[in-house]
Design an enzyme around this catalytic site. Structure first.
Site, PDB file in Angstrom:
ATOM      1  CE  LYS A   1      -1.732   1.670   4.072  1.00 56.42           C
ATOM      2  NZ  LYS A   1      -1.573   3.103   4.383  1.00 56.42           N
ATOM      3  CG  ASN A   2       2.139   2.803   3.576  1.00 55.20           C
ATOM      4  OD1 ASN A   2       0.981   3.123   3.272  1.00 55.20           O
ATOM      5  ND2 ASN A   2       2.511   2.584   4.836  1.00 55.20           N
TER       6      ASN A   2
ATOM      7  CB  CYS B   1      -4.194  11.787  11.656  1.00 60.00           C
ATOM      8  SG  CYS B   1      -3.485  10.162  11.660  1.00 60.00           S
TER       9      CYS B   1
ATOM     10  NE  ARG C   1       0.254  10.381   9.733  1.00 62.51           N
ATOM     11  CZ  ARG C   1      -0.234   9.392   8.987  1.00 62.51           C
ATOM     12  NH1 ARG C   1      -1.427   8.934   9.194  1.00 62.51           N
ATOM     13  NH2 ARG C   1       0.493   8.870   8.035  1.00 62.51           N
TER      14      ARG C   1
ATOM     15  CG  ASP D   1       2.847   1.760   9.726  1.00 62.67           C
ATOM     16  OD1 ASP D   1       2.467   2.606  10.552  1.00 62.67           O
ATOM     17  OD2 ASP D   1       3.168   2.042   8.560  1.00 62.67           O
TER      18      ASP D   1
ATOM     19  NE  ARG E   1      -7.245   4.941   5.285  1.00 64.36           N
ATOM     20  CZ  ARG E   1      -6.309   5.416   6.078  1.00 64.36           C
ATOM     21  NH1 ARG E   1      -6.506   5.464   7.365  1.00 64.36           N
ATOM     22  NH2 ARG E   1      -5.191   5.860   5.587  1.00 64.36           N
TER      23      ARG E   1
HETATM   24  C1  EPZ Z   1       4.123   6.975   6.368  1.00 66.33           C
HETATM   25  O1  EPZ Z   1       3.364   8.097   6.806  1.00 66.33           O
HETATM   26  C2  EPZ Z   1       3.163   5.813   6.316  1.00 66.33           C
HETATM   27  N1  EPZ Z   1       2.050   6.154   5.451  1.00 66.33           N
HETATM   28  C3  EPZ Z   1       2.623   5.509   7.703  1.00 66.33           C
HETATM   29  O2  EPZ Z   1       1.821   4.332   7.599  1.00 66.33           O
HETATM   30  C4  EPZ Z   1       3.795   5.224   8.651  1.00 66.33           C
HETATM   31  O3  EPZ Z   1       3.292   5.064   9.960  1.00 66.33           O
HETATM   32  C5  EPZ Z   1       4.787   6.392   8.616  1.00 66.33           C
HETATM   33  O4  EPZ Z   1       5.210   6.665   7.245  1.00 66.33           O
HETATM   34  C6  EPZ Z   1       6.033   6.110   9.468  1.00 66.33           C
HETATM   35  O5  EPZ Z   1       6.653   4.946   9.035  1.00 66.33           O
HETATM   36  C7  EPZ Z   1       2.171   6.075   4.139  1.00 66.33           C
HETATM   37  O6  EPZ Z   1       3.231   5.760   3.603  1.00 66.33           O
HETATM   38  C8  EPZ Z   1       0.974   6.329   3.328  1.00 66.33           C
HETATM   39  P1  EPZ Z   1       6.176  10.447   8.248  1.00 66.33           P
HETATM   40  P2  EPZ Z   1       3.976   9.556   6.694  1.00 66.33           P
HETATM   41  O7  EPZ Z   1       6.163  11.671   7.387  1.00 66.33           O
HETATM   42  O8  EPZ Z   1       4.762   9.679   5.441  1.00 66.33           O
HETATM   43  C9  EPZ Z   1       6.432  13.633  11.851  1.00 66.33           C
HETATM   44  C10 EPZ Z   1      -0.065   2.978   7.921  1.00 66.33           C
HETATM   45  O9  EPZ Z   1      -0.578   2.455   8.932  1.00 66.33           O
HETATM   46  N2  EPZ Z   1       6.625  14.648  10.776  1.00 66.33           N
HETATM   47  O10 EPZ Z   1       7.367   9.569   8.245  1.00 66.33           O
HETATM   48  O11 EPZ Z   1       2.858  10.518   6.917  1.00 66.33           O
HETATM   49  C11 EPZ Z   1       4.945  13.249  11.909  1.00 66.33           C
HETATM   50  O12 EPZ Z   1       4.221  14.188  12.673  1.00 66.33           O
HETATM   51  C12 EPZ Z   1       0.425   4.410   7.936  1.00 66.33           C
HETATM   52  O13 EPZ Z   1       0.065   2.366   6.833  1.00 66.33           O
HETATM   53  C13 EPZ Z   1       6.963  15.947  11.117  1.00 66.33           C
HETATM   54  O14 EPZ Z   1       7.154  16.284  12.289  1.00 66.33           O
HETATM   55  O15 EPZ Z   1       4.917   9.538   7.953  1.00 66.33           O
HETATM   56  C14 EPZ Z   1       4.983  11.849  12.476  1.00 66.33           C
HETATM   57  O16 EPZ Z   1       5.014  11.889  13.869  1.00 66.33           O
HETATM   58  C15 EPZ Z   1       0.040   5.150   9.159  1.00 66.33           C
HETATM   59  N3  EPZ Z   1       7.067  16.877  10.106  1.00 66.33           N
HETATM   60  C16 EPZ Z   1       6.337  11.294  11.993  1.00 66.33           C
HETATM   61  O17 EPZ Z   1       7.090  12.421  11.546  1.00 66.33           O
HETATM   62  C17 EPZ Z   1       6.852  16.556   8.797  1.00 66.33           C
HETATM   63  O18 EPZ Z   1       6.954  17.456   7.929  1.00 66.33           O
HETATM   64  C18 EPZ Z   1       6.222  10.259  10.870  1.00 66.33           C
HETATM   65  O19 EPZ Z   1       5.809  10.934   9.714  1.00 66.33           O
HETATM   66  C19 EPZ Z   1       6.538  15.232   8.472  1.00 66.33           C
HETATM   67  C20 EPZ Z   1       6.421  14.274   9.478  1.00 66.33           C
END
Ligand code: EPZ
Length: 432
Positions: free
Chosen positions: A30-31, A126, A131, A319, A411
């Site tokens: 998915k991701n 969320c 996020r 995850d 999803r």
């Molecule tokens: C991806 O989300 C995945 N989603 C998530 O999977 C996964 O949990 C996450 O990466 C971490 O591995 C998809 O790929 C669609 P991040 P993403 O940007 O890209 C902080 C699932 O269950 N952050 O790595 O949104 C943020 O607040 C989902 O399949 C900032 O502070 O994750 C969070 O705490 C849920 N500033 C952390 O980083 C930013 O600009 C992880 O975010 C961006 C992120």
């Protein structure tokens, strides 16, 4: 109920304590596929994605591409998605569509690079944490984009002369920021370097897909990614098979162990799951590779308690935390689970406690005392992985469990109940 969930009244009924046995095939990731759909926006020719799972998030992403003027044809049976972005006619992604899945925010970079301007809704609420998107914003500005966040939308445009490659450093290795910036940089002038990039396999898969279409990206899968800008004329059609879903694979591996079964998981890349597999072996699981892409999973009796901290890849994935928590409820001894990526990803704890688990939470740390048995109960998952975790708990519980929250499950898991049923679970999905 958040904006990014699609309501369903379905529930899953499980009559627990049936060991999972047999063989199951894992779907495409998915991701990874969601980002490849977004990346297609950059390509002014048809592309074909293979091994695309029929997930709600995939349909939502297709809806967004349609709104931008792209043509998409999804053959769900064959799992082939054809995308044609030669007809792109809009750079506006409205709230009604973007708010349905957070992953959609990664369309900002490709729309901006391809069209020179973009109006994309902020993704909205969320269940698992804040996020933030500050790193996406900062990085795009460094590449020269003008960005304003107003009335819930990011409005951005590229100055005359286009985006210009730059050395970027991410404060944290965010997946989404790495992906958005990597895609925007494909059409920037000169070299972009992303330092402290996310190293996840899905990032590498996105780079491989883009390279297959003519982009010049090296280093994806490491902390330093280099993108040599190309022009729109350099980008071309391609056929690409998405990598297997490591989180779906991990979920099935944990489910087999939670039921004391013995099963083969096919279409898995074991090195993408090293953190999980080594932890499970430490706990007493028996994991035997069969060829390059299959694993046989079993255990010699009750597993031992352990300590786990979720961290960035290649560390233990957040995850898989709820699914792992379901497994730890019945292990021997006291386990400690620390959630370090999201501030609010323990919504499943209360539900597990209702099934007889002994869990205490202090901030982002859960302490679990292994119990002899869980008992089936009606429970509701409030995010994708939490719902999967509760289904695992239901499989390991004595009696009947009713799991709701399937709008979240749909999803990210393709035919989850059917796949479990093929392994011998007494499980059925019904409409209330
Ligand atoms: C991806 O989300 C995945 N989603 C998530 O999977 C996964 O949990 C996450 O990466 C971490 O591995 C998809 O790929 C669609 P991040 P993403 O940007 O890209 C902080 C699932 O269950 N952050 O790595 O949104 C943020 O607040 C989902 O399949 C900032 O502070 O994750 C969070 O705490 C849920 N500033 C952390 O980083 C930013 O600009 C992880 O975010 C961006 C992120």
């Amino acid at each position: 109920m958040t904006a990014n969930s699609i309501e369903t009244k379905d529930k899953i009924l499980i009559n627990g304590l049936k060991p999972l046995n047999g063989q199951v095939r894992i779907s495409g990731a998915k991701n990874a596929v969601l980002k490849q759909i977004a990346a297609s926006i950059l390509i002014p020719h048809p592309v074909i994605l293979k091994d695309v799972p029929a997930l709600q998030d995939v349909y939502r992403m297709i809806d967004i591409l349609h709104a931008l003027g792209a043509k998409c044809e999804f053959d769900e049976k064959q799992e082939i998605l054809k995308i044609n972005c030669s007809t792109l006619s809009s750079s506006y992604a409205p709230f009604e569509l973007v708010s349905k899945l957070r992953a959609s925010f990664v369309i900002l970079g490709p729309i901006l690079a391809r069209c020179g301007n973009a109006k994309v809704s902020l993704p909205g609420g969320c269940q698992i944490g804040t996020r933030r998107i500050d790193l996406h914003e900062k990085g795009l500005k460094s590449l020269g984009a003008h960005l304003e966040i107003t009335h819930g939308y990011v409005e951005a445009h590229v100055p005359e002369g286009g985006l210009v490659g730059k050395e970027l450093h991410l404060d944290i290795p965010s997946n989404g920021a790495t992906e958005n910036l990597m895609m925007a940089a494909v059409l920037a002038k000169g070299l972009t370097i992303i330092e402290n990039a996310a190293k996840d396999p899905e990032i590498e898969d996105l780079a491989n897909f883009l390279n297959c279409c003519g982009a010049k990206i090296t280093g994806a899968g490491s902390h330093r990614i280099e993108i040599e800008g190309v022009t729109l004329n350099d980008l071309h059609s391609c056929e690409y098979t998405t990598l297997p879903d490591r989180i779906e694979a991990g979920t099935f591996i944990i489910a087999v162990l939670a039921t004391g079964g013995k099963a083969i998981i096919d279409n898995v890349i074991p090195k993408h799951l090293t953190a999980l597999l080594s932890k499970l072996e430490e706990m007493g699981a028996v994991i035997t590779p069969i060829g390059d892409k299959s694993l046989e999973i079993s255990s010699n009796g009750r597993l031992k308690a352990t300590e786990i901290s979720t961290v960035w890849y290649p560390g233990f994935p957040t995850d898989l935390q709820p699914q792992m928590m379901a497994l730890l409820t019945k292990t021997d001894g006291v386990s400690i689970l620390k959630e370090n990526i999201y501030e609010d990803r323990f919504s499943h704890v209360e539900e597990l406690v209702r099934m007889g688990a002994d869990i205490q939470v202090n901030n982002h740390i859960a302490i679990l005392k292994g119990v002899d048995k869980l008992t089936g109960a009606p429970v509701t998952g409030s995010d994708l992985r939490a719902t999967a975790g509760l289904i695992i708990a239901g499989l390991a519980a004595d009696g009947i469990s009713e799991v709701r929250g399937l709008n979240h499950l749909d999803r990210g898991y393709n035919s989850f109940a059917d796949k479990l049923s093929s392994l011998g679970a007494d499980i059925k999905r019904i409409n209330d």
